[in-house]
Scaffold this motif. Structure first.
Motif, short mmCIF file in Angstrom:
data_model
loop_
_atom_site.label_atom_id
_atom_site.label_comp_id
_atom_site.label_asym_id
_atom_site.label_seq_id
_atom_site.Cartn_x
_atom_site.Cartn_y
_atom_site.Cartn_z
N ASP A 11 25.50 25.65 121.72
CA ASP A 11 24.69 24.71 122.01
C ASP A 11 23.45 24.65 122.61
O ASP A 11 22.45 25.24 121.79
N GLU A 66 21.16 23.04 123.50
CA GLU A 66 19.98 23.05 125.03
C GLU A 66 19.92 24.51 125.22
O GLU A 66 21.10 24.64 126.02
N SER A 106 21.27 25.18 129.05
CA SER A 106 22.59 24.61 129.02
C SER A 106 23.53 26.32 128.83
O SER A 106 24.15 26.54 129.30
N ASP A 146 30.01 23.59 122.44
CA ASP A 146 29.14 22.19 122.64
C ASP A 146 29.71 21.44 121.33
O ASP A 146 30.13 21.33 120.11
N THR A 193 31.36 20.22 127.44
CA THR A 193 30.12 19.00 126.78
C THR A 193 30.35 17.94 127.89
O THR A 193 30.63 17.92 128.47
N ALA A 194 28.72 17.47 128.08
CA ALA A 194 28.73 16.51 128.68
C ALA A 194 29.73 14.80 128.66
O ALA A 194 29.37 13.81 129.72
N HIS A 195 30.10 14.60 127.55
CA HIS A 195 31.00 13.64 127.26
C HIS A 195 32.87 14.17 127.43
O HIS A 195 33.05 14.48 126.56
N GLU A 196 33.59 12.37 128.19
CA GLU A 196 34.96 13.42 128.19
C GLU A 196 35.39 12.03 126.92
O GLU A 196 36.86 12.41 126.59
N LEU A 222 34.07 19.63 131.06
CA LEU A 222 32.62 18.16 131.05
C LEU A 222 31.14 19.43 131.51
O LEU A 222 31.85 20.54 132.77
N LYS A 223 30.33 19.19 131.25
CA LYS A 223 29.43 19.88 131.70
C LYS A 223 29.43 18.63 133.55
O LYS A 223 28.80 17.47 133.52
N PRO A 224 28.23 19.05 134.14
CA PRO A 224 28.55 20.51 134.39
C PRO A 224 29.23 21.59 134.40
O PRO A 224 30.07 21.76 135.08
N GLY A 244 35.46 14.68 135.77
CA GLY A 244 34.23 15.16 135.74
C GLY A 244 34.23 16.64 135.95
O GLY A 244 33.17 17.33 136.88
#
Length: 249
Positions: free
Chosen positions: A8, A10, A13, A63, A91-94, A110-112, A150
């Protein structure tokens, strides 16, 4: 025990993911990488070391959106190796779920990231690597289907599903409150839900008869309105659909 690599760009994260993985008793060792290029160098060393070597890696927690080489690019490169590590996308995106599973990802988080959801991904990786015994799975409730939203697994009532749309080897379930992507082919759902009033109207669509609001005929073409959406009916399915609707109470 699994040997893991977390990737990752970031730092917060990455540190959180490393912390959660370290706390899982099925993870024997875990390293971090700040981008896909660094991860690829580390994976190359692992592959040169061999599956039982000191540098070996069993699973990569990856990520997707990173500068330069992104997670999907790295996963595609790994498919070219004879025995690549397993991949779990984090990832933060689905939006990339279909592409991820096309690349044979073990899981898509999915993050978090929730501790319980990460534990499930580790369990799947351990089973695929043969480092954990398989536990018998109980039959799911036929009236519900699990979906992920989510990072949380929810259960959608089959009766609430208006129609299903094929997306490769996956299916998107449509309800009045939104849609959900599941890792089940449309053909499987067609067979499973036939007795519940679902019928194939097109190679891409399966609809619930109870939710059909209108049947439209226009210049030889047939369509239905389901959940406020108009869907085309293919010629091979049109006669069967009309017969079913005529017999419907």
């Amino acid at each position: 025990m699994l040997r893991a690599l977390a990737v990752d760009d970031e730092r917060p994260s990455l540190e959180e993911l490393l912390y959660l993985l370290t706390a899982d008793p099925r993870i024997g060792s875990v390293e971090g990488a700040g981008d896909a290029t660094e991860a690829l160098r580390r994976i190359n060393r692992a592959l040169e070391s061999g599956p039982d070597g000191p540098e070996a890696i069993d699973v990569v927690f990856l990520d997707i959106q990173m500068p330069g080489l992104d997670g999907l690019d790295l996963a595609r490169l790994l498919t070219g190796f004879a025995r690549p590590p397993l991949v779990v996308f984090v990832t933060a995106h689905e939006d990339f779920a279909v592409q991820a599973f096309d690349l044979k990802a073990v899981d898509y988080l999915l993050k978090p990231v929730r501790k319980e959801r990460l534990a499930e991904a580790v369990r799947r990786a351990a089973e695929q690597r043969g480092t954990a015994p398989r536990i018998p799975v109980h039959e799911p409730d036929p009236d519900q289907i699990p979906v992920e939203l989510g990072g949380v697994t929810r259960f959608v009532s089959v009766d609430d599903i208006t129609h299903v749309e094929a997306q490769g080897d996956y299916a998107r379930l449509h309800t009045d409150r939104g849609s959900h992507l599941v890792r089940i082919p449309l053909s499987t759902l067609e067979e499973r839900w036939r007795a519940r009033g679902f019928v194939r109207i097109h190679r891409r669509h399966l609809v619930a008869l109870r939710h059909i609001g209108e049947l439209r005929l226009d210049a030889g073409t047939v369509s239905v309105v389901v959940g406020g959406e108009e869907l085309q009916v293919s010629r091979r399915h049109a006669r069967e659909l009309r017969d079913l609707l005529m017999r419907r109470p």
